[in-house]
Design an enzyme around this catalytic site. Structure first.
Site, short mmCIF file in Angstrom:
data_model
loop_
_atom_site.label_atom_id
_atom_site.label_comp_id
_atom_site.label_asym_id
_atom_site.label_seq_id
_atom_site.Cartn_x
_atom_site.Cartn_y
_atom_site.Cartn_z
N LYS A 1 0.77 -1.17 0.16
CA LYS A 1 -0.11 0.00 0.17
C LYS A 1 0.90 1.30 -0.24
CE LYS A 1 -2.26 -1.27 3.81
NZ LYS A 1 -1.65 -2.43 4.16
N ARG B 1 -10.14 0.17 8.16
CA ARG B 1 -9.84 -0.98 8.35
C ARG B 1 -10.76 -1.94 9.06
NH1 ARG B 1 -4.28 -0.28 8.48
NH2 ARG B 1 -2.70 -1.92 9.24
N ARG C 1 12.08 -5.42 5.53
CA ARG C 1 11.60 -4.08 5.29
C ARG C 1 12.69 -3.21 6.25
NH1 ARG C 1 5.53 -2.02 5.50
NH2 ARG C 1 5.45 -3.29 7.52
N ARG D 1 10.44 -1.71 11.74
CA ARG D 1 9.51 -1.57 12.53
C ARG D 1 9.20 -2.53 13.35
NH1 ARG D 1 4.57 -0.04 8.39
NH2 ARG D 1 3.46 -1.43 9.92
N ARG E 1 -1.01 -9.83 12.56
CA ARG E 1 -1.53 -8.75 11.77
C ARG E 1 -2.24 -9.30 10.81
NH1 ARG E 1 3.85 -5.58 10.39
NH2 ARG E 1 2.57 -4.35 9.17
P1 G5P Z 1 0.27 0.35 8.68
O1 G5P Z 1 1.21 1.11 9.13
O2 G5P Z 1 -1.05 0.64 7.95
P2 G5P Z 1 -0.01 -2.09 7.46
O3 G5P Z 1 0.36 -3.44 8.62
O4 G5P Z 1 -1.29 -2.22 7.01
O5 G5P Z 1 0.43 -1.11 8.40
P3 G5P Z 1 2.18 -1.92 5.81
O6 G5P Z 1 2.97 -2.92 6.95
O7 G5P Z 1 2.68 -0.72 6.26
O8 G5P Z 1 0.78 -2.19 6.31
P4 G5P Z 1 2.21 -1.59 3.29
O9 G5P Z 1 2.25 -0.42 3.12
O10 G5P Z 1 0.86 -2.50 2.67
O11 G5P Z 1 2.64 -2.37 4.44
O12 G5P Z 1 3.29 -2.43 2.45
P5 G5P Z 1 4.59 -1.50 1.99
O13 G5P Z 1 5.29 -0.85 3.16
O14 G5P Z 1 4.68 -0.68 0.60
O15 G5P Z 1 5.49 -2.80 1.30
C1 G5P Z 1 5.94 -3.78 2.21
C2 G5P Z 1 7.38 -4.08 1.88
O16 G5P Z 1 7.55 -4.84 0.85
C3 G5P Z 1 8.32 -2.80 2.03
O17 G5P Z 1 9.84 -3.30 2.37
C4 G5P Z 1 8.33 -2.81 0.33
O18 G5P Z 1 9.60 -2.18 -0.05
C5 G5P Z 1 8.40 -4.42 -0.13
N1 G5P Z 1 7.76 -4.45 -1.46
C6 G5P Z 1 6.86 -3.69 -2.15
N2 G5P Z 1 6.64 -4.24 -3.23
C7 G5P Z 1 7.66 -5.32 -3.22
C8 G5P Z 1 7.69 -6.33 -4.44
O19 G5P Z 1 7.06 -6.41 -5.34
N3 G5P Z 1 8.77 -7.30 -4.11
C9 G5P Z 1 9.42 -7.17 -3.02
N4 G5P Z 1 10.53 -8.21 -2.90
N5 G5P Z 1 9.25 -6.25 -1.95
C10 G5P Z 1 8.46 -5.52 -2.38
O20 G5P Z 1 -0.34 0.01 10.28
C11 G5P Z 1 0.53 -0.28 11.43
C12 G5P Z 1 -0.48 -0.40 12.61
O21 G5P Z 1 -0.98 0.77 13.03
C13 G5P Z 1 -2.21 0.72 13.37
C14 G5P Z 1 -2.56 -0.72 13.76
O22 G5P Z 1 -1.75 -1.32 15.07
C15 G5P Z 1 -1.39 -1.41 12.57
O23 G5P Z 1 -1.05 -2.64 12.83
N6 G5P Z 1 -3.05 1.19 12.54
C16 G5P Z 1 -4.52 1.14 12.50
N7 G5P Z 1 -5.43 0.61 13.64
C17 G5P Z 1 -6.67 0.45 13.64
N8 G5P Z 1 -7.17 1.15 12.59
C18 G5P Z 1 -6.56 1.51 11.55
N9 G5P Z 1 -7.20 2.20 10.60
C19 G5P Z 1 -5.10 1.39 11.61
N10 G5P Z 1 -4.22 2.25 10.61
C20 G5P Z 1 -2.96 1.75 11.53
MG MG Z 2 2.33 1.00 4.97
#
Ligand code: G5P
Ligand code: MG
Length: 225
Positions: free
Chosen positions: A19, A93, A127, A160, A171
């Site tokens: 995302k 979410r 990451r 993280r 998660r």
């Molecule tokens: P976050 O911060 O919203 P998540 O868990 O939803 O966290 P996250 O982990 O941030 O989502 P993302 O944004 O979907 O993941 O993914 P990203 O960071 O872009 O990519 C992940 C990794 O993969 C990176 O290292 C990237 O470089 C790599 N990557 C991407 N594409 C590729 C690919 O094609 N190949 C490879 N090899 N790598 C790739 O929420 C965190 C916490 O905040 C709270 C909760 O506690 C949550 O757990 N929170 C909420 N709580 C309640 N309600 C809400 N609405 C909340 N929002 C946040």
């Molecule tokens: Mg994110």
């Protein structure tokens, strides 16, 4: 489509589905303002605000923060953005959060990144993030120019606290239980668009084409795309 030429979008997908990565490309290509709930919460933790101090243990353990807390944080940050096109990442979410957003704004499109959980587990262990900006790196996929340092500021990167394998499993479970119903919610409203794959670079052109058609003023910008 909203009035005038404002476009309001949400990006969804499991933790680690890309995302943040796709959002920064969307922000760059289409000029949408990117608001990430996780980045906002982590900024509050860094700045040791009351909210950050209260929510830190919840987030570190991979639990969702309460609906009213996050809804208030996001909806207040959308205040004053009535004429701005935006992209919400990480919110809503839960169905309760989607309903809270619905009270204030109609969402034009919901982009759903559908990536297998096994792929996600592998990604999250490699990451690295720059907390102040939310810039994300991956040792295999998009490594920083200098190991361990942010490309723009040269500041140190960190992992993280919620990216440990056990916390990632939790998660992903929470995602299935609490967030997948939100996909149904938007599907029934007819605004859900799902993009499936294991690589962001393969998913991205499809997202780009879709948004080129959807966003006012971008319809012909890239030719057929
Ligand atoms: P976050 O911060 O919203 P998540 O868990 O939803 O966290 P996250 O982990 O941030 O989502 P993302 O944004 O979907 O993941 O993914 P990203 O960071 O872009 O990519 C992940 C990794 O993969 C990176 O290292 C990237 O470089 C790599 N990557 C991407 N594409 C590729 C690919 O094609 N190949 C490879 N090899 N790598 C790739 O929420 C965190 C916490 O905040 C709270 C909760 O506690 C949550 O757990 N929170 C909420 N709580 C309640 N309600 C809400 N609405 C909340 N929002 C946040
Ligand atoms: Mg994110």
């Amino acid at each position: 489509m909203g009035l005038q030429s404002v476009f309001r979008a949400v990006i969804m997908g499991a933790p680690g589905s890309g995302k943040g990565t796709v959002s920064s490309r969307i922000a760059q290509s289409f000029g949408l303002k990117h608001l990430s709930s996780g980045d906002m919460l982590r900024a509050n933790i860094e700045a040791k605000t009351d909210l950050g101090l209260l929510m830190k243990s919840c987030i570190d353990q991979g639990q969702l923060v309460p609906d009213d807390v996050i809804s208030r944080l996001i909806l207040s940050s959308l205040r004053g953005l009535e004429k701005t096109s935006w992209l919400l990442d990480g919110f809503p979410r839960t169905v309760a959060q989607a309903e809270a957003l619905d009270c204030v704004y109609d969402v034009d499109s919901v982009i759903n990144l559908d990536v297998p959980f096994q792929t996600i587990r592998e990604r999250l262990t490699s990451r690295w993030v720059h907390l102040p900006s939310g810039r994300v790196y991956n040792i295999d996929f998009n490594p920083p120019k200098k190991p361990g340092l942010d490309d723009v500021t040269g500041e140190p990167l960190v992992q993280r606290d919620d990216d440990s394998p056990e916390t990632v499993s939790r998660r992903l479970k929470d995602y299935e239980r609490q967030t997948q119903p939100v996909l149904e919610y938007y599907r029934s409203k007819g605004v859900l668009e799902t993009f499936s794959g294991t690589e962001t670079n393969k998913i991205w052109p499809h997202v780009h084409t879709f948004l080129s058609r959807k966003i006012p003023g971008h319809k012909q910008a890239m030719g057929k795309a």
